[in-house]
Motif scaffolding. Structure first.
Motif, PDB file in Angstrom:
ATOM      1  N   GLU A  38      29.220  38.917  59.941  1.00 44.63           N
ATOM      2  CA  GLU A  38      28.118  38.011  60.290  1.00 44.63           C
ATOM      3  C   GLU A  38      28.126  37.686  61.780  1.00 44.63           C
ATOM      4  N   VAL A  39      29.310  37.453  62.333  1.00 41.13           N
ATOM      5  CA  VAL A  39      29.433  37.165  63.771  1.00 41.13           C
ATOM      6  C   VAL A  39      28.995  38.386  64.583  1.00 41.13           C
TER       7      VAL A  39
ATOM      8  N   HIS B  25      26.957  40.747  63.662  1.00 42.86           N
ATOM      9  CA  HIS B  25      25.506  40.875  63.498  1.00 42.86           C
ATOM     10  C   HIS B  25      24.771  39.902  64.426  1.00 42.86           C
ATOM     11  N   THR B  26      25.248  38.669  64.475  1.00 46.15           N
ATOM     12  CA  THR B  26      24.636  37.663  65.351  1.00 46.15           C
ATOM     13  C   THR B  26      24.747  38.071  66.812  1.00 46.15           C
TER      14      THR B  26
ATOM     15  N   ILE C 251      22.250  40.850  67.620  1.00 44.76           N
ATOM     16  CA  ILE C 251      20.894  40.310  67.752  1.00 44.76           C
ATOM     17  C   ILE C 251      20.749  39.591  69.085  1.00 44.76           C
ATOM     18  N   ARG C 252      21.752  38.821  69.467  1.00 41.42           N
ATOM     19  CA  ARG C 252      21.689  38.093  70.740  1.00 41.42           C
ATOM     20  C   ARG C 252      21.570  39.071  71.915  1.00 41.42           C
TER      21      ARG C 252
ATOM     22  N   TRP D  83      15.337  30.989  68.683  1.00 38.98           N
ATOM     23  CA  TRP D  83      16.077  31.793  67.717  1.00 38.98           C
ATOM     24  C   TRP D  83      17.470  31.217  67.532  1.00 38.98           C
ATOM     25  N   ASP D  84      18.139  30.837  68.629  1.00 36.53           N
ATOM     26  CA  ASP D  84      19.479  30.259  68.548  1.00 36.53           C
ATOM     27  C   ASP D  84      19.488  28.993  67.698  1.00 36.53           C
TER      28      ASP D  84
ATOM     29  N   GLU E  19      19.079  29.902  64.053  1.00 35.58           N
ATOM     30  CA  GLU E  19      20.307  30.533  63.564  1.00 35.58           C
ATOM     31  C   GLU E  19      21.376  29.479  63.273  1.00 35.58           C
ATOM     32  N   ARG E  20      21.550  28.517  64.167  1.00 37.40           N
ATOM     33  CA  ARG E  20      22.536  27.448  63.954  1.00 37.40           C
ATOM     34  C   ARG E  20      22.159  26.611  62.727  1.00 37.40           C
TER      35      ARG E  20
ATOM     36  N   ASN F  28      22.950  28.614  59.563  1.00 39.44           N
ATOM     37  CA  ASN F  28      24.400  28.640  59.324  1.00 39.44           C
ATOM     38  C   ASN F  28      24.893  27.296  58.811  1.00 39.44           C
TER      39      ASN F  28
END
Length: 198
Positions: free
Chosen positions: A17-18, A20-21, A24-25, A166-167, A170-171, A174
């Motif tokens: 997951e990290v 993948h994130t 994307i970033r 987006w950030d 995403e947070r 999560n």
């Protein structure tokens, strides 16, 4: 019996997951860089990224005056390099055809290497369509990190290119995924509900 992931499986899932994130970033930062630096697409060296595709999408629509101006911008050595790269790419395509390429290269009666369209629908019909397809190719190449002349570290590690919306999303996602579900009033009702009736 319910299956619970082992600690190793949970760590692998978190690492995945990290990763993948982070991917994307990085892609987001690269896309925003291109949005803010449109002159990237004007670099004469981009022709060398795929000389045959550039020839098919851009050069064939240029007038003699545009080619002359292009040549003056590149200089003699730049023109020579582009012609050499294009010739080598044609020979490579002739000897090792790419089944995914929209073009098939053959030798004509005079011995010159010519391109034949595999699918006439893929061929750009106008200068604008050719430019649009070329920019799309260059953009995807840049997003994948395939421009060997570009220092991606400058963009990939620069927070100024972050998509803050987006950030934030995403947070939030999560956070809510990690929260344990709590149900208020589960089971039979006992006592007061805490809601006042007037």
């Amino acid at each position: 019996m319910p299956h619970f992931p082992s600690a190793g499986q949970a760590n692998d899932a978190q690492e995945s997951e990290v990763a993948h994130t982070l991917r994307i970033r990085v892609k987001t930062r690269r896309r925003r860089y291109l949005e803010q630096n449109g002159d990237y697409f004007d670099s004469p060296s981009l022709e060398l990224a795929d000389p045959l595709l550039y020839d098919r999408m851009i050069r064939r629509f240029q007038s003699a005056a545009e080619r002359e101006a292009d040549g003056r911008e590149k200089g003699y050595s730049g023109m020579l390099e582009a012609d050499l790269m294009r010739s080598e790419a044609k020979i490579e395509a002739l000897n090792h055809p790419d089944p995914n390429s929209p073009l098939i290269y053959r030798r004509d009666a005079s011995g010159a290497i010519t391109a034949v369209e595999q699918d006439e629908e893929d061929r750009p019909k106008t200068k604008e369509e050719g430019l649009s397809k070329w920019r799309e190719y260059v953009e995807m190449r840049f997003l994948r990190g395939e421009d060997q002349d570009f220092d991606y570290k400058v963009v990939d590690e620069d927070e100024r290119y972050d998509d803050l919306d987006w950030d934030r999303r995403e947070r939030e996602e999560n956070y809510f995924e990690q929260e344990e579900a709590e149900f208020v009033g589960e089971g039979e009702k006992k006592g007061e509900t805490g809601v006042q009736d007037y």
